[in-house]
Every structure is written in structure tokens, then in C-alpha cells.
Write a protein that holds these residues in place. Sequence first.
Motif, mmCIF file in Angstrom:
data_model
loop_
_atom_site.group_PDB
_atom_site.id
_atom_site.type_symbol
_atom_site.label_atom_id
_atom_site.label_comp_id
_atom_site.label_asym_id
_atom_site.label_seq_id
_atom_site.Cartn_x
_atom_site.Cartn_y
_atom_site.Cartn_z
ATOM 1 N N VAL A 111 -45.519 -16.709 -15.042
ATOM 2 C CA VAL A 111 -45.781 -15.346 -14.584
ATOM 3 C C VAL A 111 -46.541 -14.507 -15.597
ATOM 4 O O VAL A 111 -47.446 -13.738 -15.242
ATOM 5 C CB VAL A 111 -44.443 -14.649 -14.236
ATOM 6 C CG1 VAL A 111 -44.664 -13.189 -13.871
ATOM 7 C CG2 VAL A 111 -43.736 -15.375 -13.103
ATOM 8 N N LEU A 112 -46.185 -14.648 -16.867
ATOM 9 C CA LEU A 112 -46.671 -13.719 -17.886
ATOM 10 C C LEU A 112 -48.192 -13.720 -18.082
ATOM 11 O O LEU A 112 -48.782 -12.639 -18.220
ATOM 12 C CB LEU A 112 -45.964 -14.016 -19.212
ATOM 13 C CG LEU A 112 -45.884 -12.870 -20.221
ATOM 14 C CD1 LEU A 112 -45.323 -11.614 -19.585
ATOM 15 C CD2 LEU A 112 -45.034 -13.288 -21.412
ATOM 16 N N PRO A 113 -48.877 -14.868 -18.118
ATOM 17 C CA PRO A 113 -50.326 -14.818 -18.354
ATOM 18 C C PRO A 113 -51.073 -13.948 -17.345
ATOM 19 O O PRO A 113 -51.905 -13.114 -17.723
ATOM 20 C CB PRO A 113 -50.745 -16.295 -18.248
ATOM 21 C CG PRO A 113 -49.525 -17.057 -18.637
ATOM 22 C CD PRO A 113 -48.382 -16.259 -18.075
ATOM 23 N N LYS A 114 -50.789 -14.106 -16.054
ATOM 24 C CA LYS A 114 -51.464 -13.298 -15.035
ATOM 25 C C LYS A 114 -51.049 -11.833 -15.122
ATOM 26 O O LYS A 114 -51.857 -10.930 -14.883
ATOM 27 C CB LYS A 114 -51.160 -13.853 -13.644
ATOM 28 C CG LYS A 114 -51.756 -15.226 -13.382
ATOM 29 C CD LYS A 114 -51.397 -15.736 -12.001
ATOM 30 C CE LYS A 114 -51.977 -17.115 -11.741
ATOM 31 N NZ LYS A 114 -51.608 -17.634 -10.406
ATOM 32 N N LEU A 115 -49.784 -11.592 -15.460
ATOM 33 C CA LEU A 115 -49.318 -10.211 -15.592
ATOM 34 C C LEU A 115 -50.048 -9.501 -16.722
ATOM 35 O O LEU A 115 -50.461 -8.333 -16.582
ATOM 36 C CB LEU A 115 -47.807 -10.192 -15.844
ATOM 37 C CG LEU A 115 -47.188 -8.801 -16.056
ATOM 38 C CD1 LEU A 115 -47.337 -7.939 -14.815
ATOM 39 C CD2 LEU A 115 -45.717 -8.923 -16.451
ATOM 40 N N LEU A 116 -50.230 -10.189 -17.853
ATOM 41 C CA LEU A 116 -50.909 -9.579 -18.992
ATOM 42 C C LEU A 116 -52.355 -9.218 -18.666
ATOM 43 O O LEU A 116 -52.849 -8.162 -19.083
ATOM 44 C CB LEU A 116 -50.860 -10.528 -20.201
ATOM 45 C CG LEU A 116 -49.497 -10.714 -20.851
ATOM 46 C CD1 LEU A 116 -49.594 -11.682 -22.017
ATOM 47 C CD2 LEU A 116 -48.931 -9.384 -21.325
ATOM 48 N N LEU A 166 -39.910 -13.468 -5.873
ATOM 49 C CA LEU A 166 -41.297 -13.606 -6.298
ATOM 50 C C LEU A 166 -41.937 -14.851 -5.694
ATOM 51 O O LEU A 166 -43.083 -14.822 -5.263
ATOM 52 C CB LEU A 166 -41.372 -13.658 -7.827
ATOM 53 C CG LEU A 166 -40.904 -12.391 -8.551
ATOM 54 C CD1 LEU A 166 -40.949 -12.596 -10.062
ATOM 55 C CD2 LEU A 166 -41.749 -11.191 -8.150
ATOM 56 N N PHE A 167 -41.210 -15.959 -5.685
ATOM 57 C CA PHE A 167 -41.700 -17.174 -5.034
ATOM 58 C C PHE A 167 -40.557 -18.162 -4.884
ATOM 59 O O PHE A 167 -39.490 -18.006 -5.494
ATOM 60 C CB PHE A 167 -42.867 -17.809 -5.812
ATOM 61 C CG PHE A 167 -42.566 -18.128 -7.252
ATOM 62 C CD1 PHE A 167 -41.864 -19.274 -7.610
ATOM 63 C CD2 PHE A 167 -43.006 -17.288 -8.268
ATOM 64 C CE1 PHE A 167 -41.605 -19.577 -8.939
ATOM 65 C CE2 PHE A 167 -42.749 -17.570 -9.597
ATOM 66 C CZ PHE A 167 -42.048 -18.719 -9.935
ATOM 67 N N GLU A 168 -40.789 -19.158 -4.055
ATOM 68 C CA GLU A 168 -39.819 -20.240 -3.875
ATOM 69 C C GLU A 168 -40.249 -21.427 -4.721
ATOM 70 O O GLU A 168 -41.428 -21.756 -4.779
ATOM 71 C CB GLU A 168 -39.747 -20.635 -2.401
ATOM 72 C CG GLU A 168 -38.670 -21.662 -2.091
ATOM 73 C CD GLU A 168 -38.634 -22.035 -0.616
ATOM 74 O OE1 GLU A 168 -37.766 -21.517 0.106
ATOM 75 O OE2 GLU A 168 -39.499 -22.839 -0.185
ATOM 76 N N GLU A 169 -39.293 -22.054 -5.375
ATOM 77 C CA GLU A 169 -39.591 -23.161 -6.285
ATOM 78 C C GLU A 169 -38.820 -24.412 -5.853
ATOM 79 O O GLU A 169 -37.750 -24.328 -5.239
ATOM 80 C CB GLU A 169 -39.206 -22.757 -7.715
ATOM 81 C CG GLU A 169 -39.401 -23.823 -8.781
ATOM 82 C CD GLU A 169 -40.845 -24.220 -8.988
ATOM 83 O OE1 GLU A 169 -41.410 -24.823 -8.042
ATOM 84 O OE2 GLU A 169 -41.395 -23.978 -10.077
ATOM 85 N N THR A 170 -39.400 -25.567 -6.154
ATOM 86 C CA THR A 170 -38.772 -26.850 -5.848
ATOM 87 C C THR A 170 -38.568 -27.644 -7.140
ATOM 88 O O THR A 170 -39.009 -27.241 -8.219
ATOM 89 C CB THR A 170 -39.656 -27.669 -4.884
ATOM 90 O OG1 THR A 170 -40.935 -27.898 -5.519
ATOM 91 C CG2 THR A 170 -39.855 -26.929 -3.577
ATOM 92 N N SER A 298 -47.409 -13.148 -8.927
ATOM 93 C CA SER A 298 -46.579 -14.342 -8.702
ATOM 94 C C SER A 298 -46.900 -15.039 -7.387
ATOM 95 O O SER A 298 -46.434 -16.155 -7.148
ATOM 96 C CB SER A 298 -45.090 -13.955 -8.702
ATOM 97 O OG SER A 298 -44.713 -13.377 -9.928
ATOM 98 N N ALA A 299 -47.676 -14.393 -6.541
ATOM 99 C CA ALA A 299 -48.028 -14.990 -5.249
ATOM 100 C C ALA A 299 -48.872 -16.241 -5.466
ATOM 101 O O ALA A 299 -49.667 -16.304 -6.406
ATOM 102 C CB ALA A 299 -48.791 -13.985 -4.397
ATOM 103 N N PRO A 300 -48.740 -17.255 -4.615
ATOM 104 C CA PRO A 300 -49.506 -18.511 -4.786
ATOM 105 C C PRO A 300 -51.011 -18.298 -4.854
ATOM 106 O O PRO A 300 -51.704 -19.046 -5.536
ATOM 107 C CB PRO A 300 -49.110 -19.309 -3.530
ATOM 108 C CG PRO A 300 -47.782 -18.773 -3.131
ATOM 109 C CD PRO A 300 -47.797 -17.316 -3.485
ATOM 110 N N SER A 301 -51.520 -17.280 -4.166
ATOM 111 C CA SER A 301 -52.956 -17.058 -4.140
ATOM 112 C C SER A 301 -53.425 -16.075 -5.206
ATOM 113 O O SER A 301 -54.580 -15.673 -5.217
ATOM 114 C CB SER A 301 -53.385 -16.522 -2.771
ATOM 115 O OG SER A 301 -52.712 -15.301 -2.481
#
Length: 303
Positions: A111-116, A166-170, A298-301
Motif C-alpha cells: 500500500v505505502l509506495p502508491k500512497l506516498l 481495502l481489498f480481498e486477499e488470498t 489499494s484498488a486493483p486498478s
Amino acid sequence: MLLRNIDLNLLVVLDALLSEKHVTRTGVRLHLSQPAISHSLNKLRVLLEDPLLIRQGNEVVLSSLAQNLQAPLKAILGQIETLFGQSIDFVPADSQRTFRLAMSDYGAAIVLPKLLVQLRELAPGTSLVVTQDSRLGMLEQVEQGKIDLAVGVFPTLPADMCSDVLFEETFTCLLNRHSLPDNGELDLDSYLARPHLLVSTDGNTLGEVDNVLRARGLQRRIAVNIPHWGAAPGMIADTDLILTVATRTLATLPSGGMLLALPPPMTVAPFNYVQVWHQRFDEDPAHRWLRDLLRQVSAPSAP
């Protein structure tokens, strides 16, 4: 103590002092001189009849009263901001707010790289402080007002906490490709016969996978337990260990190498990765903006 005898600006100084625990840093944060902050601290000590900040060796700690004041103080300041700023939008480009988040190194990587990138572009005057703790520790920090948001996996939450998915994880299994059985498959018997590496930020030896196995009367052997998601894949490369890990952590894993990613040999339900905050900040404009930004990145796109 009469309210009319109190300068309410002292509340702003007190909030910053309890966060920074340092007179000079508080001055920098509020754009005030060190003597001005020291003068305000002395006033607060007299008003509250408490030292507030106590030096212990080489560090400064909060008094018991100061610790108890943190959460209600932030709530009061948030209510005051809302009261006088209901018609005024939060302006990211002009803000100098410090946002405080708690997350594991998994969140820091995902999450952090895109947030920054977005913070530097949209709100370059803001500051970001990121800490790491156990799930319980993160929730306690949210409750006490020490952080704005906790980001992670929280199966249960206190009644006064709010959350947003924020998202679903597997889950994915990672192992040395040369350690597979002769048939080249990882079935449940082979999975249970092998030693496992578990990632747990608080040292707990039972994770989501173990709960699934236990419900079926099964158990795996945890040979290694570490707190760092990022280090885990590299630790199993030359071993017979199996790592069952959140799928997104493997996004940068090079293909065609020694490590092989396979689906778990049993059904493990996806889990939600969420952001958590205290309800006292639910209507705070800056807080809402940060939550919306985290949801976007956090969205996939997300770019």
C-alpha cells in the motif's frame, strides 16, 4: 477550574506536545519558538497540576495523566475543527498535517509506495509517520489516539472502531521446486508432512491457515516463526520449508527461479485487508480524505 480562564490554544499545544514529547519538535510542528512552547508547557503543568512530560534517562515519557488525556484531547480538537469548519473543505495542497499510520511490512510493501506518490503530489506539506505493532497493539494505539489509522487484518474490532475493506486477499504456497514429491504435486498429506515457515508479527503460532486445519482436526508443524513478510520468501529458497503467505507479497517474485508458487492443497477462505479508525474521527475532513486516498491506491486498478 473555569473554562473562561483557559486559553483554548493551549489544547493545540498540548496535543502536539503529547505526540512529539519534545519542546523543539513541537515548536517546529506548530511554527512557534521554543520559548513559546516552554511557556505554554509551564502553563499547562500549573493548570493540570501535573508534569505531563517526564524525563527518564535519555528519553521523555508521558505521565499517567498525559496518557489518559491523549484520546479525549484529539476527540475534542476534532469536534472543534468540525464545529468551526463544517463549510470549509479540507485542502490537501495547503495542509501541514502529520498523519500517523500503523501497518506491517506487508502493508508497507503493498500500500505505502502508491500512497506516498499521491501524498507527495496532492499534499506535499503533510508528513507521514508509519509504525509497526501486533494487531492488538495497533488497535490500542487507535483507541488511545496515537495513530490515525491501523491497516491490516483484524477479524474482530471493538464497538467504537470503524473499518473499511481495502481489498480481498488470498493465500499462496511457496516452496523450493526441487523439494516437491516425485509426482510433482503438493497434496494435503505432503503439505502436512513438511515443516513450515509462519509469518506472525506478534509471535502467535496459529494463523488463518492453522485455524482452517484445526477445524478439520489437522495440524502442521511450524519450524520457523518470523515477524517480517518481506524476508520470508528468501528464507526458504534452499530449504524444505513451505511458506503459505498472502498472494500479493509474491508479486515481485522472479519467475522461473528456484521457488515455486502453488495454491494451497485445502480450501482457505480469502481474507479482508482493512483500514481501521476510531469513530471519533469519522467526520474529520482530513481523516476522511486520507481514508479515501488509501482506498483509491489499494484498488486493483490503482496506478
